[in-house]
Each structure stands twice: as C-alpha cells, then as structure tokens.
Design an enzyme around this catalytic site. Structure first.
Site, PDB file in Angstrom:
ATOM      1  N   SER A 184     -17.890  63.532 110.160  1.00 40.83           N
ATOM      2  CA  SER A 184     -16.487  63.565 110.564  1.00 40.83           C
ATOM      3  C   SER A 184     -15.948  62.240 111.092  1.00 40.83           C
ATOM      4  CB  SER A 184     -16.285  64.659 111.606  1.00 40.83           C
ATOM      5  OG  SER A 184     -17.201  64.503 112.666  1.00 40.83           O
ATOM      6  N   HIS A 212     -16.141  69.928 107.109  1.00 34.56           N
ATOM      7  CA  HIS A 212     -15.135  69.023 106.530  1.00 34.56           C
ATOM      8  C   HIS A 212     -15.237  68.942 105.008  1.00 34.56           C
ATOM      9  CE1 HIS A 212     -13.361  67.247 110.169  1.00 34.56           C
ATOM     10  NE2 HIS A 212     -14.562  67.393 110.713  1.00 34.56           N
ATOM     11  N   LYS A 242     -10.360  74.227 109.321  1.00 25.78           N
ATOM     12  CA  LYS A 242     -10.021  72.890 108.830  1.00 25.78           C
ATOM     13  C   LYS A 242      -9.201  73.004 107.542  1.00 25.78           C
ATOM     14  CE  LYS A 242     -13.141  70.502 111.747  1.00 25.78           C
ATOM     15  NZ  LYS A 242     -14.460  70.853 112.241  1.00 25.78           N
TER      16      LYS A 242
HETATM   17  C1  LIG Z   1     -15.114  71.259 113.454  1.00 24.13           C
HETATM   18  C2  LIG Z   1     -16.557  71.315 113.233  1.00 24.13           C
HETATM   19  C3  LIG Z   1     -17.315  72.392 113.684  1.00 24.13           C
HETATM   20  C4  LIG Z   1     -16.730  73.480 114.537  1.00 24.13           C
HETATM   21  O1  LIG Z   1     -15.894  74.349 113.834  1.00 24.13           O
HETATM   22  P1  LIG Z   1     -14.875  75.247 114.664  1.00 24.13           P
HETATM   23  O2  LIG Z   1     -14.621  76.408 113.774  1.00 24.13           O
HETATM   24  O3  LIG Z   1     -13.668  74.427 114.917  1.00 24.13           O
HETATM   25  O4  LIG Z   1     -15.572  75.630 115.923  1.00 24.13           O
HETATM   26  C5  LIG Z   1     -18.650  72.411 113.386  1.00 24.13           C
HETATM   27  N1  LIG Z   1     -19.230  71.420 112.683  1.00 24.13           N
HETATM   28  C6  LIG Z   1     -18.541  70.358 112.240  1.00 24.13           C
HETATM   29  C7  LIG Z   1     -19.219  69.293 111.461  1.00 24.13           C
HETATM   30  C8  LIG Z   1     -17.179  70.270 112.510  1.00 24.13           C
HETATM   31  O5  LIG Z   1     -16.497  69.209 112.098  1.00 24.13           O
END
Ligand SMILES: *Cc1c(COP(=O)(O)O)cnc(C)c1O
Length: 394
Positions: A184, A212, A242
């Site tokens: 990310s 992502h 996302k």
């Molecule tokens: C955003 C994210 C999460 C967490 O997801 P949520 O549903 O927002 O709790 C987990 N792993 C990665 C790599 C992320 O970018």
C-alpha cells in the site's frame, strides 16, 4: 501506583505530536468521490481507496436502501449465533464464485480477518513467514500466535528461499508464507508467481492479502486471477472497503479452510455480523465490477497517464506498478509541507512519513480513481509542477 489519573496522556500525546506521529481527522461533507469537500474546501480527492468510484454508485446505494427495507437496520447478533442472514450467505457464495475458490466467508473488516484468522492457522511447531512490508493487521495476527516467525526483505525472493530452506531443515508441521498482494505504500505487486513456486517447492502454504488488489488486478477479480493462481493460493483475504466501495472483510479458500477459519477466529465468533445492507452493497459492487469492465480499464488508463506525466516532471515514483503512485519527496517535513500546500490548491493528498516508510523516503501517496477525468489529472499535475519547483523538488 504513581499514575492515579489519566493526566499523563497529555504528555504522552504531546510527545507523539512533537515527533509528527499524530493524525488530524479530516472531514468530508458528502460522499467519497473524485470531487469532494474536505473541511469546507473543495478538493480533488487523491487519498481515497475508492479506486473504481463505486462508493457512491447508484446500484450500491439502491441495494442498501432495498436491503434496509427488507432486513431492517442491524443484524442483531454475532455471526456465530443469530446475526447471519440469508443476504450474508448470498454474499459468502458470491465471493467464492467471484474469487473462483471453493468457499468464502465475511468478517466485519479486513483487519478482523488478519488479526483473527492468522493466529488460528498456525501454532506451536509451525512457522509463519512474512514480507517485511506486510500490512499492520498481518503483523498483529502474526504476533498473536506462539508459532515461530521469520521475516524476509521486501519482495526479496533470494531471502524468502533462504528462510524456506532453513525451515525445511527443521521439523515444522507447516509453514505459511504471508504477503500483501499490492503493497500500500509503494504500489508494487507481490511476485506471486515466484512466491507460489518457492512455497510449493519447499512444501509451504501461501496466504495473500488482496486488499488493494481486488477490483484492480486481474480485470477486477484480484491477484489470484492476475497470476492464474486462484485455486493454488491456499488462503485469500480481502476487503470490500477499498475498490469495491463497500465495507467488510472476506476470507476465501477451500471448503474446510473456510469452515475452520470461522469456527476458530475469535474476531468472527465473538463479534456481530455487519448490517444486512452492507452485505447487499458488497453484492452489488461485485456485479458492477463485472458489468462495467470499463471502470477497471479507466482506472488503469488514469494510472498509466499520471505515472508517465508525473515522472516526466521529474518526480520519483519508486516501485509503483498499480494505481497507487507515490511522489517521493524524501524529507518528512517537506512531504508534510507539500501536502498542506496541495490542500491549499484544492488537492487532497496524504503525506506518508516515517515510521510508515523509511526516514528518507517520505512521499505523497497519489491514489487513482476511475472517476477522474483527464482534466482532473492535468489540474493535479500542474499543481505538482508549480509546488515541486517552489519547494526545489524538481
Ligand atoms: C486496508 C487494508 C486492510 C484492512 O481492511 P479493512 O477492511 O479496512 O479493515 C488489510 N490489509 C491491507 C493490506 C489493507 O490495505
């Protein structure tokens, strides 16, 4: 006891603040989309994970409203007891179909998947092998086990092989290699084909966090599809929060992997099901990704154009291979200053600084959106050119 009140938190907070480790909450007035109002100022949004511009899509909105009418507001109970409704079950089945796995289940969030499931997948006599840049929720999940752990340098396949070779000499019951699919902070993609090959060679299992990558890689189906490893990756997790524009975590794999996961993860067993309309939103999101493939295409067109143009201005975009495109600035203070100046120019972007990235690799993280027009991108690029010169960055 010396500290009988919470007054000391003022000092502790100020200490964090001085180091630049605190957050200011920014408030959006209205839906998340490419043009937003942030703390009263109209901005182009460069900091959201809403890659496919689905968060305010009419089909998702309608699905939510219809589901509230049919199922009410809340789920009323834990997933495990009486909170799972037929709309949740439809979602589990649809995810398995979408990801081309035998089974799937949802959790409140992606965080709850990693923190809840990872500790159940391995115990004493096992080893978890993790990329050094994996997401914090993976780090927390790994810390909650008594299992042996090893960390390999970011996407360093030589190091991964060394760890696997060492592990194979010991008499572990099982080894699991865990990686983010898309990282990310840099926007680079895990070398999933090589990771799978190495893991397979040494008898290890693979766990991928596709947060992502879903909606972005593999025509929107995610990293499994991108590398043609949908059946081969043993554990897949992701999130609807996302690119899908919804909310909630998911876990997918073989029938018994999934059954085992929800039967043991405390973040599933002891926590409420997300509201039924959230399930309906997520179902609608997967339908839109399939029915409107032009969204994924537009996202990538935007990413390619923006990356090429910002590089030609003289900015370093690091290892970016996806719609996450950093503009590396170096110094943390300078990155913060640039983000503040961009906001004044009507562009909302996030500065990412130490400890999220190395001290000398502070950056602005630019996140593309399928709803951005060429004009939006050109506006952003003009601001980068102006401020980049002003701050002596280009
Ligand atoms: C955003 C994210 C999460 C967490 O997801 P949520 O549903 O927002 O709790 C987990 N792993 C990665 C790599 C992320 O970018």
């Amino acid at each position: 006891m010396k500290q009988k009140t919470t007054a000391f938190f003022k000092d502790e907070f100020n200490d964090l603040d001085e180091k630049g480790y605190t957050w200011t909450i920014r408030r959006l007035a209205g839906p998340s989309k490419p043009h937003v109002t942030v703390d009263g100022k109209k901005c182009i949004m460069l900091a959201s994970n809403n890659y496919l511009n689905l968060a305010n899509h009419p089909n998702l909105r309608k699905a939510a409203i219809d589901a509230v009418k049919k199922y009410g507001a809340g789920a009323g109970s834990d997933w495990s007891i009486a909170g799972t409704m037929d709309v949740h079950q439809q979602l589990f089945d649809r995810i398995a179909e979408f990801k081309n796995t035998e089974a799937a289940v949802t959790f409140q969030t992606g965080f709850a998947v990693n923190a809840g499931v990872i500790p159940q997948l391995a115990g004493k006599g096992d080893i978890l092998i993790s990329d050094e840049l994996n997401h914090g929720s993976i780090i927390d999940g790994v810390r909650l086990t008594k299992t042996d752990r090893a960390i390999y340098g970011h996407s360093n396949m030589g190091e991964l092989e060394k760890v696997l070779k060492e592990a194979s000499k010991k008499d572990y019951r099982r080894a699991i290699v865990i990686t983010d699919g898309v990282f990310s902070m840099d926007g680079d993609i895990a070398k999933m084909d090589e990771i799978y090959k190495l893991a397979h060679e040494y008898g290890a299992l693979t766990y991928v966090d596709d947060a992502h990558g879903e909606g972005v890689l593999g025509n929107g189906y995610g990293i499994g599809k991108e590398f043609d490893l949908e059946k081969e990756i043993d554990f897949q997790m992701g999130t609807f929060s996302k690119a899908f524009g919804g909310f909630g975590g998911m876990f997918a794999g073989s029938e018994y992997t999934v059954k085992y996961a929800w039967n043991t993860a405390r973040s599933w067993l002891l926590s409420a099901a997300f509201p039924p309309h959230v399930a309906a939103i997520n179902l609608a999101a997967m339908d839109v990704v399939e029915k409107e493939p032009e969204r994924v295409k537009k996202l990538w067109d935007n990413a390619k154009y923006f990356k090429k143009e910002i590089e030609s201005l003289g900015f370093d975009t690091g290892y970016s291979q996806t719609p996450i495109i950093p503009a590396i600035v170096g110094d943390s203070k300078k990155a913060q200053t640039l983000a503040n100046m961009m906001y004044d120019e009507g562009i909302f972007a996030l500065a990412i600084v130490f400890p999220m990235v190395a001290r000398d690799k502070a950056r602005i993280r630019n996140q593309m959106n399928a709803g951005m027009t060429r004009e939006d991108l050109d506006t952003i690029l003009r601001v980068y050119e102006k401020l980049g010169k002003k701050l002596d960055l280009i």
